[in-house]
Design a protein around this motif. Structure first.
Motif, short mmCIF file in Angstrom:
data_model
loop_
_atom_site.label_atom_id
_atom_site.label_comp_id
_atom_site.label_asym_id
_atom_site.label_seq_id
_atom_site.Cartn_x
_atom_site.Cartn_y
_atom_site.Cartn_z
N GLY A 1 18.09 34.88 47.94
CA GLY A 1 19.12 34.40 48.27
C GLY A 1 20.16 34.23 47.00
N ASP A 2 19.41 34.07 45.77
CA ASP A 2 20.04 34.14 44.56
C ASP A 2 20.81 35.42 44.47
N HIS A 3 20.25 36.53 44.69
CA HIS A 3 20.42 37.84 44.67
C HIS A 3 21.71 37.98 45.51
N VAL A 4 21.70 37.48 46.84
CA VAL A 4 22.82 37.66 47.69
C VAL A 4 23.86 36.98 47.20
N HIS A 5 23.79 35.72 46.41
CA HIS A 5 25.00 35.09 45.84
C HIS A 5 25.72 35.88 45.04
N VAL A 6 24.72 36.86 44.16
CA VAL A 6 25.36 37.70 42.97
C VAL A 6 26.12 38.89 43.76
N MET A 7 25.52 39.36 44.87
CA MET A 7 26.01 40.30 45.56
C MET A 7 27.47 39.86 46.02
N GLU A 8 27.79 38.59 46.47
CA GLU A 8 28.88 38.07 47.02
C GLU A 8 29.82 38.09 46.09
N ALA A 9 29.54 37.60 44.89
CA ALA A 9 30.39 37.46 43.82
C ALA A 9 31.05 38.92 43.27
N ASN A 10 30.16 40.04 43.18
CA ASN A 10 30.34 41.27 42.92
C ASN A 10 31.19 41.79 44.04
N TYR A 11 30.97 41.62 45.10
CA TYR A 11 31.78 41.94 46.34
C TYR A 11 33.26 41.48 46.18
N ARG A 12 33.39 40.25 45.87
CA ARG A 12 34.73 39.53 45.83
C ARG A 12 35.30 40.08 44.79
N ALA A 13 34.88 40.22 43.54
CA ALA A 13 35.36 40.78 42.38
C ALA A 13 35.99 42.41 42.69
N ALA A 14 35.07 43.10 43.34
CA ALA A 14 35.39 44.46 43.40
C ALA A 14 36.60 44.35 44.56
N GLN A 15 36.58 43.28 45.50
CA GLN A 15 37.79 43.43 46.59
C GLN A 15 38.94 43.07 45.86
N GLN A 16 38.90 42.01 44.80
CA GLN A 16 39.87 41.56 44.14
C GLN A 16 40.67 42.76 43.36
N ARG A 17 39.78 43.44 42.52
CA ARG A 17 40.03 44.44 41.50
C ARG A 17 40.77 45.71 42.43
N GLY A 18 40.32 45.99 43.77
CA GLY A 18 40.87 46.93 44.69
C GLY A 18 42.24 46.23 45.07
N GLU A 19 42.52 45.07 45.50
CA GLU A 19 43.71 44.58 45.72
C GLU A 19 44.67 44.50 44.70
N GLU A 20 44.30 44.37 43.48
CA GLU A 20 45.03 44.58 42.38
C GLU A 20 45.64 45.81 41.95
N GLU A 21 44.57 46.59 42.25
CA GLU A 21 45.15 48.30 41.97
C GLU A 21 45.92 48.47 43.03
N ALA A 22 45.83 48.40 44.24
CA ALA A 22 46.97 48.72 45.41
C ALA A 22 48.26 47.85 45.05
N THR A 23 48.21 46.85 44.64
CA THR A 23 49.50 46.36 44.40
C THR A 23 50.17 47.03 43.33
N ARG A 24 49.44 47.33 41.98
CA ARG A 24 49.85 48.18 40.90
C ARG A 24 50.56 49.52 41.67
N ILE A 25 49.79 50.22 42.28
CA ILE A 25 50.33 51.26 42.96
C ILE A 25 51.42 51.27 43.80
N GLU A 26 51.55 50.14 44.54
CA GLU A 26 52.84 50.00 45.30
C GLU A 26 53.95 49.78 44.50
N ARG A 27 53.90 48.94 43.56
CA ARG A 27 54.84 48.77 42.28
C ARG A 27 55.43 49.93 41.78
N ALA A 28 54.44 50.83 41.55
CA ALA A 28 54.77 52.03 40.60
C ALA A 28 55.41 52.98 41.55
#
Length: 113
Positions: free
Chosen positions: A82-109
């Motif tokens: 259960g603890d490991h799945v919570h870590v996976m969820e946090a990593n997934y959320r962070a990766a998704q946020q980084r992907g969204e930020e990168e997509a926004t950066r590319i759109e602005r460029a």
């Protein structure tokens, strides 16, 4: 959680969070149950008597001890999973946020071109 044909599984943050919580709670409940069973068995004293009971006692105690150890290990693994799945969820959320930020950066460029 859903499966898209040809694209694998679609997992949400809520799916991961719920799975992690469920595993942890199940493991904790399992450990509490094993603890209560252990206390009950140890509280029974020595009901074996002198003759036939004493022959069974050693085997019974060995099997019971091993079974309780295995059950405890299972509960601990569920909590850890259960603890490991919570870590996976946090990593997934962070990766998704980084992907969204990168997509926004590319759109602005692209807009500046």
């Amino acid at each position: 959680m859903s499966e898209r044909p040809g694209q694998g599984m679609d997992v949400s943050h809520a799916d991961l969070r719920g799975t992690g919580t469920g595993l942890g709670e199940t493991g904790t409940t399992w450990l509490e149950t094993v603890g209560a069973l252990r206390a009950h068995l140890e509280g029974d004293g020595d009901p074996w008597g002198e003759e036939a009971g004493s022959m069974v006692k050693a085997a019974y105690l060995a099997v019971t001890q091993k079974a309780l150890e295995v059950c405890e290990a299972l509960g601990e693994r569920q909590v850890t999973s259960g603890d490991h799945v919570h870590v996976m969820e946090a990593n997934y959320r962070a990766a998704q946020q980084r992907g969204e930020e990168e997509a926004t950066r590319i759109e602005r460029a692209i807009e500046r071109l």
